[in-house]
Design an enzyme around this catalytic site. Structure first.
Site, mmCIF file in Angstrom:
data_model
loop_
_atom_site.group_PDB
_atom_site.id
_atom_site.type_symbol
_atom_site.label_atom_id
_atom_site.label_comp_id
_atom_site.label_asym_id
_atom_site.label_seq_id
_atom_site.Cartn_x
_atom_site.Cartn_y
_atom_site.Cartn_z
ATOM 1 N N LEU A 8 -11.059 -2.406 -6.274
ATOM 2 C CA LEU A 8 -10.900 -3.794 -5.861
ATOM 3 C C LEU A 8 -10.737 -3.870 -4.350
ATOM 4 C CD1 LEU A 8 -8.543 -5.396 -8.551
ATOM 5 C CD2 LEU A 8 -10.923 -5.987 -8.088
ATOM 6 N N ASP A 19 -5.619 -12.840 -0.197
ATOM 7 C CA ASP A 19 -6.276 -11.586 0.187
ATOM 8 C C ASP A 19 -7.787 -11.824 0.258
ATOM 9 O OD1 ASP A 19 -6.435 -8.953 0.985
ATOM 10 O OD2 ASP A 19 -6.200 -8.103 -1.015
ATOM 11 N N ASP A 54 -5.380 -14.625 -9.103
ATOM 12 C CA ASP A 54 -6.766 -14.936 -9.475
ATOM 13 C C ASP A 54 -7.104 -14.502 -10.895
ATOM 14 O OD1 ASP A 54 -6.792 -12.197 -9.119
ATOM 15 O OD2 ASP A 54 -8.449 -12.171 -7.678
ATOM 16 N N GLY A 55 -6.156 -13.878 -11.602
ATOM 17 C CA GLY A 55 -6.424 -13.402 -12.949
ATOM 18 C C GLY A 55 -7.203 -12.107 -12.990
ATOM 19 N N HIS A 64 0.863 -1.181 0.000
ATOM 20 C CA HIS A 64 0.000 0.000 0.000
ATOM 21 C C HIS A 64 0.903 1.236 0.000
ATOM 22 C CE1 HIS A 64 -4.069 -1.618 0.284
ATOM 23 N NE2 HIS A 64 -3.512 -2.624 0.950
#
Length: 388
Positions: A313, A281, A255-256, A202
């Site tokens: 997201l 996550d 996860d794409g 972050h």
């Protein structure tokens, strides 16, 4: 009582054991034998998986929740359901991961998590074990905060961290921090002195600021590429630093959705087999239908695998077993490499590789059974089957 597990293969470090027969006593691996095919076929076994591969159980160091529950609930029921769900996905251990919240809420959650972590340590079960807290927030960049609430972010503070540390009864094991923030290096050094692993994330850091974080003690990067200054050919930034710094471990969400498969391949080429760490996550919506769920105190809309809060997201619904499969598909990595990224590598980064991440005699029998397509068939935790 001695129980035995027979399978087609077993991953033992970097080696593959053919036709293994594993003996387990008092929850620990007593022996690992490699038999010839004929002897293996006739050997008595408590559990037999003719086409499967035995691997170390997975270790998810970055997960906020699953099965409708968030770790910030920090209740026995929530942690029980989370642990039960994770064990069905091959996970033997995890770090319940906080999200930036009001200070009192964070202190309450840390206290509750500490209680549950101590219980789990004293009473092994067939649920995935919480090994410590991953503190994600509040020491994050305003510019790269993701969905973390802007008004709740805090400048790095040793005094505030120590309040968190005391509430967690010393159970904070990993902390995400933006290294460019004022006093970040001092806090990284302080936390590291207490045995906390520090992960840079972050963050809008430039290379020099990321280097300062590393020199202060940071040894990992949080969900690489996500909530980071983007790669640039004139100001490479923290993402490029993470790829280039061989000493750094680095998480990736495979996860794409969070990272394009092409970037996953580039990431793997840079970090290699020994520094790549697969994480989820995951949030409370993991394993649940489309709908609205909570991430800490934030509402998140989940639709067809994508989790968003006001268009940003917000975690994932990825499971680590699927992450292993995706990683192989995206990069061409072998099963041993992908499994290590979900087990041995995070264990090494966290300094617990003497207990987790590999299958060896005298170790606790935390074993995941995989089909030829790397689907989870069964998970054994302390030698006991977790999937009924």
């Amino acid at each position: 009582m001695i129980r035995t597990i027979a399978a087609r293969r077993l991953l033992r470090g970097d080696n593959v054991v053919e036709y293994p027969l594993v003996s387990i006593e008092d929850g620990c691996i007593r022996s690992i034998e490699s038999l010839d095919p004929a002897s293996h076929h006739t050997a008595p076994a408590t559990h037999r998986f003719p086409d499967a591969t035995l691997v170390p159980s997975y270790f998810d160091i970055h997960i906020h929740g699953c099965a409708g529950h968030d770790v910030m609930e920090a209740t026995p029921q929530a942690l029980q359901i989370i642990g039960e769900f994770l064990s069905t996905r091959g996970v033997g251990a995890y770090l319940p991961t906080t999200v930036t919240s009001p200070r009192d809420e964070t202190l309450r959650a840390l206290s509750g998590l500490a209680t549950e972590i101590q219980k789990a340590r004293n009473n092994p079960s067939t649920r995935a074990t919480p090994l410590g807290v991953h503190l994600e927030g509040p020491f994050l960049s305003h510019r790269k905060r993701g969905v973390h609430t802007d008004g709740l972010l805090q400048a790095p503070s040793i005094d505030l961290f120590d309040r968190f540390w005391q509430a967690a009864e010393g159970q904070i094991r990993l902390m995400t921090i933006a290294p460019e923030l004022p006093c970040a290096s001092e806090l990284i050094a302080h936390a590291t002195s207490l045995g906390v692993r520090c992960s840079m994330g972050h963050s809008d850091a430039m290379v020099c600021e990321a280097e300062a974080g590393f020199l202060a003690g940071a040894r990992s990067a949080t969900h690489t590429f996500n909530a980071m200054r983007a790669l640039d050919h004139r100001e490479p930034g923290i993402a490029a630093y993470v790829l280039d710094k061989q000493e750094l471990f680095a998480e990736i969400i495979c996860d794409g959705i969070h990272v394009d498969p092409l970037m996953v391949r580039l990431f793997f080429k840079a970090k290699g087999a020994s520094r790549t760490m697969l994480v989820t996550d995951g949030m409370s919506a993991t394993g649940m239908p489309n709908g609205t769920y909570m991430l800490g105190g934030m509402q998140v809309e989940v639709l067809d695998g994508r989790c968003t809060s006001h268009g940003t997201l917000a975690g994932s619904v990825l499971t680590l077993d699927r992450g292993v499969q995706n990683f192989m598909e995206f990069t061409g990595a072998t099963l041993p490499i992908a499994v290590a990224a979900a087990s041995r590598n995070p264990s090494q980064m966290m300094g617990i590789a003497d207990a987790w991440g590999t299958l060896e005699e005298a170790r606790v029998a935390n074993i995941t059974v995989l089909s030829p397509s790397a689907q989870v068939v069964q998970t054994f935790l302390a030698g006991e089957p977790a999937i009924s």
